[in-house]
Design a protein around this motif. Structure first.
Motif, PDB file in Angstrom:
ATOM      1  N   ILE A   1      -6.024   3.993  -3.783  1.00 27.98           N
ATOM      2  CA  ILE A   1      -5.207   2.908  -3.892  1.00 27.98           C
ATOM      3  C   ILE A   1      -3.904   3.397  -3.237  1.00 27.98           C
ATOM      4  O   ILE A   1      -3.343   4.557  -3.238  1.00 27.98           O
ATOM      5  N   ILE A   2      -3.204   2.514  -2.239  1.00 33.94           N
ATOM      6  CA  ILE A   2      -2.172   2.818  -1.488  1.00 33.94           C
ATOM      7  C   ILE A   2      -0.850   2.316  -2.096  1.00 33.94           C
ATOM      8  O   ILE A   2      -0.685   1.251  -2.556  1.00 33.94           O
ATOM      9  N   SER A   3       0.107   3.284  -2.229  1.00 34.46           N
ATOM     10  CA  SER A   3       1.247   3.099  -2.933  1.00 34.46           C
ATOM     11  C   SER A   3       2.452   3.240  -1.831  1.00 34.46           C
ATOM     12  O   SER A   3       2.376   4.320  -1.138  1.00 34.46           O
ATOM     13  N   SER A   4       3.104   2.213  -1.367  1.00 32.27           N
ATOM     14  CA  SER A   4       4.085   2.364  -0.391  1.00 32.27           C
ATOM     15  C   SER A   4       5.533   1.470  -0.700  1.00 32.27           C
ATOM     16  O   SER A   4       5.612   0.500  -0.097  1.00 32.27           O
ATOM     17  N   PRO A   5       6.297   2.362  -1.274  1.00 36.33           N
ATOM     18  CA  PRO A   5       7.456   1.518  -1.953  1.00 36.33           C
ATOM     19  C   PRO A   5       8.393   1.375  -0.469  1.00 36.33           C
ATOM     20  O   PRO A   5       8.091   2.301   0.488  1.00 36.33           O
ATOM     21  N   GLY A   6       9.428   0.419  -0.650  1.00 39.35           N
ATOM     22  CA  GLY A   6      10.355   0.443   0.472  1.00 39.35           C
ATOM     23  C   GLY A   6      10.724  -0.806   1.031  1.00 39.35           C
ATOM     24  O   GLY A   6      10.061  -1.977   0.644  1.00 39.35           O
ATOM     25  N   GLY A   7      11.374  -0.982   2.185  1.00 37.21           N
ATOM     26  CA  GLY A   7      11.731  -2.295   2.441  1.00 37.21           C
ATOM     27  C   GLY A   7      11.079  -2.626   3.872  1.00 37.21           C
ATOM     28  O   GLY A   7       9.945  -2.495   3.935  1.00 37.21           O
ATOM     29  N   LYS A   8      11.706  -3.027   4.811  1.00 36.76           N
ATOM     30  CA  LYS A   8      11.371  -3.929   5.815  1.00 36.76           C
ATOM     31  C   LYS A   8      10.347  -3.068   6.679  1.00 36.76           C
ATOM     32  O   LYS A   8       9.096  -3.610   6.972  1.00 36.76           O
ATOM     33  N   PHE A   9      10.926  -1.899   6.931  1.00 37.60           N
ATOM     34  CA  PHE A   9      10.205  -0.971   7.936  1.00 37.60           C
ATOM     35  C   PHE A   9       8.659  -0.682   7.377  1.00 37.60           C
ATOM     36  O   PHE A   9       7.637  -1.051   8.178  1.00 37.60           O
ATOM     37  N   SER A  10       8.597  -0.339   6.175  1.00 38.99           N
ATOM     38  CA  SER A  10       7.414   0.148   5.333  1.00 38.99           C
ATOM     39  C   SER A  10       6.333  -1.165   5.188  1.00 38.99           C
ATOM     40  O   SER A  10       5.316  -0.993   5.435  1.00 38.99           O
ATOM     41  N   ARG A  11       7.191  -1.968   4.922  1.00 38.70           N
ATOM     42  CA  ARG A  11       6.156  -3.232   4.774  1.00 38.70           C
ATOM     43  C   ARG A  11       5.511  -3.949   5.990  1.00 38.70           C
ATOM     44  O   ARG A  11       4.575  -4.325   6.059  1.00 38.70           O
ATOM     45  N   GLU A  12       6.161  -3.734   7.189  1.00 39.68           N
ATOM     46  CA  GLU A  12       5.424  -3.998   8.492  1.00 39.68           C
ATOM     47  C   GLU A  12       4.318  -2.995   8.704  1.00 39.68           C
ATOM     48  O   GLU A  12       3.144  -3.437   9.102  1.00 39.68           O
ATOM     49  N   LEU A  13       4.666  -1.715   8.358  1.00 40.50           N
ATOM     50  CA  LEU A  13       3.609  -0.533   8.563  1.00 40.50           C
ATOM     51  C   LEU A  13       2.437  -0.918   7.934  1.00 40.50           C
ATOM     52  O   LEU A  13       1.392  -0.511   8.165  1.00 40.50           O
ATOM     53  N   VAL A  14       2.485  -1.317   6.823  1.00 30.67           N
ATOM     54  CA  VAL A  14       1.542  -1.261   5.856  1.00 30.67           C
ATOM     55  C   VAL A  14       0.503  -2.377   5.776  1.00 30.67           C
ATOM     56  O   VAL A  14      -0.431  -2.624   5.434  1.00 30.67           O
ATOM     57  N   SER A  15       1.116  -3.407   6.692  1.00 29.07           N
ATOM     58  CA  SER A  15       0.126  -4.441   7.058  1.00 29.07           C
ATOM     59  C   SER A  15      -1.223  -4.186   7.940  1.00 29.07           C
ATOM     60  O   SER A  15      -2.265  -4.886   7.574  1.00 29.07           O
ATOM     61  N   VAL A  16      -1.341  -2.960   8.187  1.00 29.48           N
ATOM     62  CA  VAL A  16      -2.599  -2.619   8.794  1.00 29.48           C
ATOM     63  C   VAL A  16      -3.487  -2.246   7.695  1.00 29.48           C
ATOM     64  O   VAL A  16      -4.704  -2.314   7.871  1.00 29.48           O
ATOM     65  N   PHE A  17      -2.965  -1.809   6.562  1.00 33.28           N
ATOM     66  CA  PHE A  17      -3.971  -1.852   5.150  1.00 33.28           C
ATOM     67  C   PHE A  17      -4.258  -3.177   4.904  1.00 33.28           C
ATOM     68  O   PHE A  17      -5.461  -3.445   4.675  1.00 33.28           O
ATOM     69  N   THR A  18      -3.275  -3.946   4.481  1.00 33.00           N
ATOM     70  CA  THR A  18      -3.647  -5.537   4.046  1.00 33.00           C
ATOM     71  C   THR A  18      -4.379  -6.256   4.850  1.00 33.00           C
ATOM     72  O   THR A  18      -5.225  -7.005   4.751  1.00 33.00           O
ATOM     73  N   LYS A  19      -4.283  -6.029   6.193  1.00 31.41           N
ATOM     74  CA  LYS A  19      -5.177  -6.899   6.909  1.00 31.41           C
ATOM     75  C   LYS A  19      -6.736  -6.428   6.998  1.00 31.41           C
ATOM     76  O   LYS A  19      -7.542  -7.547   7.312  1.00 31.41           O
ATOM     77  N   THR A  20      -6.966  -5.358   6.520  1.00 31.95           N
ATOM     78  CA  THR A  20      -8.235  -4.944   6.581  1.00 31.95           C
ATOM     79  C   THR A  20      -8.833  -5.217   4.899  1.00 31.95           C
ATOM     80  O   THR A  20      -9.720  -4.723   4.605  1.00 31.95           O
TER      81      THR A  20
ATOM     82  N   MET B   1      -7.354  -3.744   2.237  1.00 27.75           N
ATOM     83  CA  MET B   1      -6.850  -2.476   1.690  1.00 27.75           C
ATOM     84  C   MET B   1      -5.700  -3.016   0.826  1.00 27.75           C
ATOM     85  O   MET B   1      -4.567  -3.192   1.473  1.00 27.75           O
ATOM     86  N   PRO B   2      -5.546  -3.142  -0.562  1.00 33.05           N
ATOM     87  CA  PRO B   2      -4.345  -3.467  -1.067  1.00 33.05           C
ATOM     88  C   PRO B   2      -3.161  -2.469  -1.298  1.00 33.05           C
ATOM     89  O   PRO B   2      -3.449  -1.396  -1.259  1.00 33.05           O
ATOM     90  N   VAL B   3      -1.838  -2.971  -1.039  1.00 30.75           N
ATOM     91  CA  VAL B   3      -0.860  -2.029  -1.099  1.00 30.75           C
ATOM     92  C   VAL B   3      -0.012  -2.217  -2.014  1.00 30.75           C
ATOM     93  O   VAL B   3       0.151  -3.643  -2.604  1.00 30.75           O
ATOM     94  N   PHE B   4       0.455  -1.474  -2.900  1.00 37.55           N
ATOM     95  CA  PHE B   4       1.188  -1.426  -4.138  1.00 37.55           C
ATOM     96  C   PHE B   4       2.578  -0.950  -3.654  1.00 37.55           C
ATOM     97  O   PHE B   4       2.855   0.326  -3.178  1.00 37.55           O
ATOM     98  N   PHE B   5       3.649  -1.866  -4.162  1.00 36.83           N
ATOM     99  CA  PHE B   5       5.134  -1.424  -3.650  1.00 36.83           C
ATOM    100  C   PHE B   5       5.884  -0.686  -4.464  1.00 36.83           C
ATOM    101  O   PHE B   5       7.162  -0.504  -4.288  1.00 36.83           O
ATOM    102  N   SER B   6       5.538  -0.080  -5.746  1.00 37.91           N
ATOM    103  CA  SER B   6       6.168   0.752  -6.621  1.00 37.91           C
ATOM    104  C   SER B   6       5.298   1.698  -7.101  1.00 37.91           C
ATOM    105  O   SER B   6       4.063   1.542  -7.121  1.00 37.91           O
ATOM    106  N   PRO B   7       5.837   2.798  -7.374  1.00 43.29           N
ATOM    107  CA  PRO B   7       4.821   3.942  -7.985  1.00 43.29           C
ATOM    108  C   PRO B   7       4.349   3.431  -9.136  1.00 43.29           C
ATOM    109  O   PRO B   7       2.819   3.392  -9.369  1.00 43.29           O
ATOM    110  N   GLU B   8       4.885   2.470 -10.183  1.00 42.42           N
ATOM    111  CA  GLU B   8       4.304   1.930 -11.257  1.00 42.42           C
ATOM    112  C   GLU B   8       3.242   0.812 -11.026  1.00 42.42           C
ATOM    113  O   GLU B   8       2.219   0.814 -11.760  1.00 42.42           O
ATOM    114  N   SER B   9       3.241   0.120  -9.967  1.00 35.79           N
ATOM    115  CA  SER B   9       2.409  -0.856  -9.673  1.00 35.79           C
ATOM    116  C   SER B   9       0.969  -0.358  -9.218  1.00 35.79           C
ATOM    117  O   SER B   9       0.215  -0.720  -9.562  1.00 35.79           O
TER     118      SER B   9
END
Lengths: 458, 458
Positions: free
Chosen positions: B413-432, B434-442
């Motif tokens: 499970i990928i946790s990647s909190p953050g703003g613009k930059f990190s949301r762009e980078l994690v799209s490589v996960f979501t495109k395939t 792999m779900p990405v969660f945007f807070s530690p708690e999620s």
């Protein structure tokens, strides 16, 4: 407090020395220099590095002692061993240090020895210091930014009223980036890392006096001096709201905290009691801390726990009501007078109880009518939830709600879940400093903070 | 089950009649027609409206009876009274109806009478029906979309494996929009509103058999037939995970639910017991339900509750560990073998306990090394947390982690909190996928779903 114990000068520096300055854009010190300039820091900047005569158009010094000026903040961006070497040299003109370098206590016994030496040296030289192993200060008031991560990677929030204190640098970076992304701001952020000298109590004492700070938000792994913290917190709470997240609550979170900044987390229960005693509003998660920052930028805590909910989606209204109950907030039944006035001024399709459901047939003006017709004495704050699907709802509603919120004495919390379209529309709120919350639960977390924290914890 | 009780044809229609079709782009029916075409629905579409001879290039019929074809789904997008009028006419060729019109039971006693008449009429004519007061079906398998909100306002998720059942249309719109925004998908979404006929049990029985549905997510205000629901849920749970959010748990959430779709929410405790008995994974909030959708699109539940945490930010790792403990998950200590292997293969700055902290000095390959060197038998799933501040971390890390995740038998499970930059980078996960969660708690909420739900509820 003796003047030499006061750390106020960290937050209004007239001169900054950047020790380890470099023209190499890959160096942390280069990012810091770029940041200070981007912030339009108005004081003097002195690069220090024996390898260069000039960096980015600024005269470069071999040692801090060479600078013929008092240095309010010397930022140490050099390896751990070099920090000690430099401090052994001529540093009489340095008043304060921010040591961003890692490699101290957090790395084990060798590092701990170095940190003990560092503490002794700082004391001997009469230098107050933040760090090591920290990001330092991001300050929208004094325009200082020692965070060595490029702003392309970690966003920098605009100026608002909440100041954030944190041991953890990664936590500071995470919350800054997210607040910036959501259009929210901060006053000052301090990441003080291993706390070789300056700790949470020093910072709290300053923030208590600081007029730019409207509320204080704390991320705590451990507290250095419990008694002093209690005193500083009690005094600060009398002037402005203080919110705290204690992490490393139990094993193994506590285990991780101990390896992280070398801290021993201590019994969570003791912290919980201290928060309650001093009037600190405790939050339970990072999400809650972020929501607290956003809501406290705009609103002050309220006395009661009665929430008025206005929504255009029945299911979302129910979710908000459920989350309120869960958080110990109350959804009062509206008075007969209120119900009658709402019935008169809203179309027949609207459900005029609390939550008020304007349904998918809503028009912009119904939101304002619902708020205006509910007597202010019947609730302590309102959660206004907007889904942007309804065909007759336009982006003009945002300005209408914002205008009402400005004239109304109660906090109006906007809940607007959704994707691209809704995030664009709600920017009319965030641009004027009205925080927007992107899930039913986050709006309720914000409400709970204003109502003095989660009721279930009491 | 008798064939006429089976609602499968709603999910593989060959012909759709759009009753109340209109060339006026402001009409709901126009949005539905546009959506069906945008989805490339391959069956026949028959507009019905006595006022037009042709709409958008399609022949328009005066009544459904005029259409010389069997109609699998007749979408009723006309006022409540007209629904009844039309059903009294020639409708023998209609097999199923989706009545999106509101104005029935949810509006009070007059509406309730109309809904009772509607029920009788449907029975008399032998028509199965969803709604009224609903959005109907969004189906990425059959390419049906009766949601009458433009896709510019409410995003449409891509095709994945989770199907969502909900009474509330606003809830359906909210979760679809957010899933689409976060790059996550769905199989089929059904918003069945007032349940004049088709209810959660009918849908569950179909989804149990449906090969396109890998997991089922339920939003429940009330259940129509408790015993039938228990049977359908028990059977479904044997084949695929079923997650449920019960809203309107207590007064006043329950009060709101009753005015909303006219439902009586019933005692929450009964639902809780039913969920436990049937093996339904209960979630407590909208946020948790959304996280469940994202994680179940990709992963199946696991047997244990042991979480391996890998992070590049100490503070974030501690927050994740705290949230895991809170949710009843375990953060096991690593074996001596694992610690030795990690020490050999990671640089000295890394903290080789659980959470594994790769620190701000991390390089891409350290993430993979940390995962590879921890024996798979020591954990049930991993939460990999990335902050994108570390200077040597590149976007290449996403592909490395994704490749490892594909070969590894455990959910990552990928946790990647953050703003613009990190949301762009994690799209490589979501495109395939792999779900990405945007807070530690999620990320932890998602992990808890895979581990069978929040341990504290048991």
């Amino acid at each position: 407090m003796k003047p030499e114990e006061c750390i106020d000068f960290f937050f209004k520096p007239e001169s900054i020395a950047l020790i380890g300055a470099s023209p190499n854009p890959e160096k942390l010190s280069h990012t810091i220099l770029k940041s200070l300039r981007k912030m339009n820091f108005e004081g003097k900047i002195y690069p220090v590095n024996p390898g260069y005569g000039e960096i980015e158009g600024l005269k470069c010094y071999s040692t801090p002692g060479e600078i013929e000026d008092r240095i309010d903040i010397a930022i140490f961006a050099v390896p751990a061993r070099s920090v000690l070497e430099i401090l052994k040299g001529p540093v009489e003109n340095i008043k304060g240090a921010i040591i961003v370098s890692s490699g101290f206590r957090e790395t084990g016994s060798g590092g701990k020895k170095m940190e003990d030496d560092l503490r002794a040296l700082l004391k001997e030289k009469g230098i107050r210091a933040m760090g090591p192993n920290c990001l330092g200060i991001y300050d929208t008031v004094s325009n200082v930014d020692t965070f060595f991560i490029e702003r392309e990677k970690i966003g920098r929030p605009v100026r608002e009223g909440v100041s954030v204190l944190t041991q953890s640098g990664s936590f500071a970076a995470m919350i800054m980036d997210e607040l910036a992304y959501e259009g929210a701001g901060v006053a000052r952020v301090v990441s003080y890392g291993n706390k070789v000298d300056v700790d949470e109590s020093d910072c709290l004492e300053f923030l208590e006096r600081d007029e730019a700070t409207k509320a204080v938000v704390l991320y705590i792994e451990s507290v250095t001096d419990g008694r002093r913290f209690l005193e500083a917190a009690s005094r600060c709470v009398k002037k402005k709201p203080v919110v705290a997240l204690k992490v490393g609550k139990r094993e193994p979170g506590a285990r991780a905290a101990s390896s992280h900044t070398g801290a021993i987390s201590g019994m969570y229960e003791a912290y919980e009691a201290a928060f309650r005693k001093t009037g600190i509003i405790e939050v339970a998660s990072y999400e809650e801390l972020k929501d607290a920052c956003k809501v406290l930028n705009r609103y002050s805590p309220v006395k009661g726990k009665r929430v008025l909910i206005i929504t255009d989606g029945g299911g979302v209204g129910i979710s908000i009501a459920d989350a309120c109950e869960e958080a110990g907030l109350r959804i009062p039944e509206l008075s007969e007078t209120a119900v009658r006035k709402l019935k008169e001024n809203l179309p027949a399709f609207a459900s005029v109880r609390n939550p008020v459901d304007l349904t998918g047939s809503v028009r912009d003006e119904h939101y304002v009518a619902a708020m205006q017709e509910t007597p202010a004495e019947e609730y302590d704050l309102a959660i206004v939830s907007l889904l942007w699907g309804p065909p007759l709802l336009t982006e003009g509603v945002a300005e209408k709600i914002r205008n009402f919120a400005e004239s109304c004495g109660k906090p109006i919390i906007i809940s607007s879940p959704g994707g691209k379209f809704s995030r664009e529309l709600v920017s009319v709120f965030t641009k004027t400093g009205m925080p927007v919350f992107f899930s039913p639960e986050s709006a309720v977390r914000a409400a709970a903070v204003l109502c003095g924290g989660n009721g279930k914890q009491e």
